[in-house]
Design a protein around this motif. Sequence first.
Motif, PDB file in Angstrom:
ATOM      1  N   LYS A 127     -23.916 -28.461  52.633  1.00 15.13           N
ATOM      2  CA  LYS A 127     -23.354 -27.275  51.983  1.00 15.13           C
ATOM      3  C   LYS A 127     -21.938 -27.560  51.484  1.00 15.13           C
ATOM      4  N   PHE A 128     -21.170 -28.289  52.289  1.00 19.67           N
ATOM      5  CA  PHE A 128     -19.813 -28.659  51.915  1.00 19.67           C
ATOM      6  C   PHE A 128     -19.809 -29.490  50.633  1.00 19.67           C
ATOM      7  N   VAL A 129     -20.681 -30.487  50.550  1.00 18.09           N
ATOM      8  CA  VAL A 129     -20.758 -31.354  49.366  1.00 18.09           C
ATOM      9  C   VAL A 129     -21.170 -30.545  48.138  1.00 18.09           C
ATOM     10  N   ALA A 130     -22.111 -29.639  48.295  1.00 20.37           N
ATOM     11  CA  ALA A 130     -22.565 -28.819  47.164  1.00 20.37           C
ATOM     12  C   ALA A 130     -21.440 -27.914  46.644  1.00 20.37           C
ATOM     13  N   LYS A 131     -20.697 -27.306  47.537  1.00 27.08           N
ATOM     14  CA  LYS A 131     -19.588 -26.429  47.132  1.00 27.08           C
ATOM     15  C   LYS A 131     -18.427 -27.238  46.552  1.00 27.08           C
ATOM     16  N   ARG A 132     -18.197 -28.416  47.112  1.00 28.52           N
ATOM     17  CA  ARG A 132     -17.097 -29.260  46.659  1.00 28.52           C
ATOM     18  C   ARG A 132     -17.268 -29.661  45.202  1.00 28.52           C
ATOM     19  N   ALA A 133     -18.496 -29.857  44.762  1.00 22.76           N
ATOM     20  CA  ALA A 133     -18.773 -30.250  43.377  1.00 22.76           C
ATOM     21  C   ALA A 133     -18.381 -29.153  42.380  1.00 22.76           C
ATOM     22  N   GLN A 134     -18.198 -27.939  42.839  1.00 23.00           N
ATOM     23  CA  GLN A 134     -17.866 -26.817  41.959  1.00 23.00           C
ATOM     24  C   GLN A 134     -16.359 -26.619  41.766  1.00 23.00           C
ATOM     25  N   PHE A 135     -15.528 -27.414  42.456  1.00 27.58           N
ATOM     26  CA  PHE A 135     -14.080 -27.271  42.321  1.00 27.58           C
ATOM     27  C   PHE A 135     -13.616 -27.692  40.934  1.00 27.58           C
ATOM     28  N   SER A 136     -12.665 -26.961  40.395  1.00 29.75           N
ATOM     29  CA  SER A 136     -12.023 -27.361  39.140  1.00 29.75           C
ATOM     30  C   SER A 136     -10.953 -28.410  39.459  1.00 29.75           C
ATOM     31  N   ARG A 137     -10.388 -29.048  38.432  1.00 32.58           N
ATOM     32  CA  ARG A 137      -9.333 -30.041  38.643  1.00 32.58           C
ATOM     33  C   ARG A 137      -8.128 -29.409  39.348  1.00 32.58           C
ATOM     34  N   ASP A 138      -7.747 -28.218  38.911  1.00 36.60           N
ATOM     35  CA  ASP A 138      -6.600 -27.550  39.520  1.00 36.60           C
ATOM     36  C   ASP A 138      -6.849 -27.193  40.974  1.00 36.60           C
ATOM     37  N   GLU A 139      -8.079 -26.783  41.299  1.00 35.74           N
ATOM     38  CA  GLU A 139      -8.410 -26.491  42.692  1.00 35.74           C
ATOM     39  C   GLU A 139      -8.344 -27.751  43.543  1.00 35.74           C
ATOM     40  N   TRP A 140      -8.807 -28.883  42.981  1.00 40.86           N
ATOM     41  CA  TRP A 140      -8.725 -30.146  43.711  1.00 40.86           C
ATOM     42  C   TRP A 140      -7.275 -30.530  43.957  1.00 40.86           C
ATOM     43  N   MET A 141      -6.434 -30.363  42.957  1.00 41.72           N
ATOM     44  CA  MET A 141      -5.021 -30.683  43.131  1.00 41.72           C
ATOM     45  C   MET A 141      -4.426 -29.850  44.255  1.00 41.72           C
ATOM     46  N   ASP A 142      -4.755 -28.564  44.269  1.00 41.72           N
ATOM     47  CA  ASP A 142      -4.238 -27.687  45.317  1.00 41.72           C
ATOM     48  C   ASP A 142      -4.721 -28.114  46.697  1.00 41.72           C
ATOM     49  N   VAL A 143      -5.981 -28.529  46.806  1.00 43.10           N
ATOM     50  CA  VAL A 143      -6.522 -28.981  48.089  1.00 43.10           C
ATOM     51  C   VAL A 143      -5.787 -30.231  48.565  1.00 43.10           C
ATOM     52  N   VAL A 144      -5.581 -31.189  47.656  1.00 47.44           N
ATOM     53  CA  VAL A 144      -4.908 -32.436  48.033  1.00 47.44           C
ATOM     54  C   VAL A 144      -3.464 -32.156  48.442  1.00 47.44           C
ATOM     55  N   ILE A 145      -2.771 -31.333  47.674  1.00 50.35           N
ATOM     56  CA  ILE A 145      -1.376 -31.009  47.994  1.00 50.35           C
ATOM     57  C   ILE A 145      -1.290 -30.275  49.329  1.00 50.35           C
ATOM     58  N   ARG A 146      -2.190 -29.330  49.545  1.00 48.67           N
ATOM     59  CA  ARG A 146      -2.182 -28.592  50.812  1.00 48.67           C
ATOM     60  C   ARG A 146      -2.490 -29.522  51.985  1.00 48.67           C
ATOM     61  N   SER A 147      -3.332 -30.525  51.775  1.00 53.14           N
ATOM     62  CA  SER A 147      -3.669 -31.454  52.856  1.00 53.14           C
ATOM     63  C   SER A 147      -2.478 -32.330  53.247  1.00 53.14           C
ATOM     64  N   THR A 148      -1.447 -32.400  52.401  1.00 50.56           N
ATOM     65  CA  THR A 148      -0.243 -33.151  52.745  1.00 50.56           C
ATOM     66  C   THR A 148       0.783 -32.273  53.437  1.00 50.56           C
ATOM     67  N   GLY A 149       0.442 -31.003  53.656  1.00 54.34           N
ATOM     68  CA  GLY A 149       1.339 -30.115  54.385  1.00 54.34           C
ATOM     69  C   GLY A 149       2.240 -29.274  53.509  1.00 54.34           C
TER      70      GLY A 149
END
Length: 140
Positions: free
Chosen positions: A55-77
């Motif tokens: 389910k995680f992989v299926a939902k992850r494929a729907q992220f936009s570029r901006d959403e991915w950037m936000d996830v990566v930035i948030r993962s750095t604290g």
Amino acid sequence: MLIDESHIKRYQKLLAGGIWAIVTLEYIYEEHSKYSPFHIEEFKPIQMPNFDFEKFVAKRAQFSRDEWMDVVIRSTGMEPDRFDEKAKWHLIARLIPFVENNYNMCELGPRGTGKSFVYKERSPYSILISGGQTRVNLRP
């Protein structure tokens, strides 16, 4: 906080192998008490004990570029909502040496602005070489 059977079932993974959690501790000093003055006020597990990877992989494929950037930035604290797009790209670029072989980064700026801190805190595999004192050479 008393632990009953419902807590054991809910936090099964915590009790078996350990997970990350946010714990709010309360300090209550009682003179001549035989019990610890520290008490758990609130407990919030961060990792999910039951994780559906498909389910995680299926939902992850729907992220936009901006959403991915936000996830990566948030993962750095850092909180991505506090940065404009240019600053977000800068923060992402600072991660390149961690994912690309033979790529080095040179950070320039005044002392005490967090340049070294970022690299020391991101990974135990980063190597920091500090230049020490610098000055402007005014002679031609």
